[in-house]
Design an enzyme around this catalytic site. Structure first.
Site, PDB file in Angstrom:
ATOM      1  N   LYS A 113       0.853  -1.238   0.133  1.00 25.00           N
ATOM      2  CA  LYS A 113      -0.081  -0.025   0.017  1.00 25.00           C
ATOM      3  C   LYS A 113       0.750   1.306   0.032  1.00 25.00           C
ATOM      4  CE  LYS A 113      -4.189  -1.604   0.196  1.00 25.00           C
ATOM      5  NZ  LYS A 113      -5.184  -1.300  -0.938  1.00 25.00           N
ATOM      6  N   GLU A 169      -1.384  -0.327  -8.984  1.00 28.35           N
ATOM      7  CA  GLU A 169      -2.830  -0.555  -8.859  1.00 28.35           C
ATOM      8  C   GLU A 169      -3.482   0.930  -8.566  1.00 28.35           C
ATOM      9  OE1 GLU A 169      -5.968  -3.188  -6.002  1.00 28.35           O
ATOM     10  OE2 GLU A 169      -4.026  -3.889  -6.784  1.00 28.35           O
ATOM     11  N   ASP A 197      -8.568  -0.760 -10.393  1.00 27.77           N
ATOM     12  CA  ASP A 197      -9.368  -1.421  -9.580  1.00 27.77           C
ATOM     13  C   ASP A 197     -10.668  -0.613  -9.235  1.00 27.77           C
ATOM     14  OD1 ASP A 197     -10.512  -2.495  -7.382  1.00 27.77           O
ATOM     15  OD2 ASP A 197      -8.841  -2.258  -5.778  1.00 27.77           O
ATOM     16  N   LYS A 221     -12.860  -8.105  -8.057  1.00 23.48           N
ATOM     17  CA  LYS A 221     -13.287  -8.298  -6.549  1.00 23.48           C
ATOM     18  C   LYS A 221     -14.606  -8.807  -6.715  1.00 23.48           C
ATOM     19  CE  LYS A 221     -10.134  -5.259  -4.412  1.00 23.48           C
ATOM     20  NZ  LYS A 221      -9.788  -4.133  -3.613  1.00 23.48           N
TER      21      LYS A 221
END
Length: 335
Positions: A113, A169, A197, A221
């Site tokens: 992250k 991402e 994403d 997802k």
């Protein structure tokens, strides 16, 4: 939300089999230290409904559709029994990186992250350097959750590329911004692929990112896209390589992610499905965690004792059950 590919169970049936839990986390992730989730037991297994509190009912309706698919429809046939997964390193200080990585066992890929509010590019660079030092041969990808603007993203990825990035991402929030970052990096010869994403799962048209040429791959997802079958359809239509990732789920939600990864015709990247290791506990006695960099496909069942131990306070349970009623009614109006 497109029409459901299955019959919607009555709200009373869902409520009668609903459990709301609050699971403590080992480190802060997405700004939280406790993850709340509503688990549903259906005739074919367990489903998970855990849209983050700030999501609208319309967004949350896709999460409920995914939970119902899991518990009432089941999953498509798998094409592979073992799913490679990455480790996930939250926006922790560089000194904590070895501690975080240790929970994942052998690691071949790591998602790190970056662009955390209140942190700097120096913090991100130090975190990545610590990961590379600990894992000289691992694939490293970064996730900014749309935290940069275009100039900041280009600057950051140009610098962070020095550690060898597999991809970045969602470096910026918008599809147009992704396309511009991708174009600028290519023009400069910076070898960083762009993954979308939020520009897939939070868009009313999840295929727009592919049509715009804004990404080299997409992150999918299950819950935000409305279930395994709908996610498979989106990947097929997008025509881009896909990485399956979690929405900070319990093992119940991870099981759905594994079902998607197992059913994809191709799986070129390790999946972001190792996030159960970020919790201090799970809701099953046999959690879906990585072993030697992969998770073997299998079913899971919530444990009654753990559901009781981590039951949410009464006010939070009521909040989730009210949300379930509202979102169910919304799904019913589109069925």
């Amino acid at each position: 939300m497109p029409a459901l590919p299955f019959a919607l169970p009555p709200a009373g049936e869902l409520l009668a089999n609903a459990h709301v839990v609050s699971l403590p986390m080992r480190v802060k992730f997405r700004g939280i230290m406790v993850r709340e989730s509503l688990l549903l037991r259906g005739p074919l297994g367990w489903g998970e409904f855990c849209p983050f509190p700030e999501y609208s009912d319309a967004e949350a309706s896709r999460w409920l559709a995914a939970a119902i698919e899991a518990g009432w429809s089941g999953f498509p046939p798998p094409l592979r029994p073992v799913i490679p997964v990455n480790a996930t390193v939250p926006a922790v200080p560089a000194g904590r990186v070895p501690e975080v990585l240790a929970r994942f066992g052998r690691v071949d890929a790591v998602k790190v992250k970056v662009a955390e509010q209140g942190q700097t590019l120096d913090d991100d660079a130090a975190r990545l350097a610590a990961v590379r030092s600990a894992l000289p041969d691992a694939a490293i990808r970064v996730d900014a959750n749309g935290g940069w603007d275009v100039p900041a993203a280009v600057e950051a990825l140009t610098r962070l590329a020095a550690v060898g990035l597999e991809y970045a991402e969602q470096p910026v929030p918008t599809i147009d911004g992704l396309a511009e970052v991708r174009s600028r990096l290519r023009a400069a010869g910076t070898p960083v692929l762009i993954a979308a994403d939020e520009s897939v799962r939070k868009e009313s048209d999840p295929l727009r990112v592919a049509r715009a040429g804004a990404a080299d791959l997409i992150v999918v997802k299950v819950a935000p896209l409305g279930g395994v079958r709908r996610a498979l359809d989106i990947v097929a239509q997008a025509g881009l390589p896909a990485v399956v990732s979690s929405a900070l789920d319990t093992s119940v939600g991870i099981r759905a992610g594994l079902a998607l990864a197992a059913a994809l015709p191709e799986l070129p990247y390790a999946c972001g499905l190792g996030t159960v290791s970020l919790f201090t506990s799970d809701i099953t006695l046999d959690p879906l965690v990585a072993d030697d960099g992969a998770i073997r496909l299998r079913d899971v069942a919530a444990d009654a004792g753990l559901l009781e131990q981590y039951a949410a306070p009464a006010d939070r349970r009521d909040w989730w059950l009210d949300r379930l009623r509202r979102v169910h009614a919304l799904l019913g109006s589109t069925a």
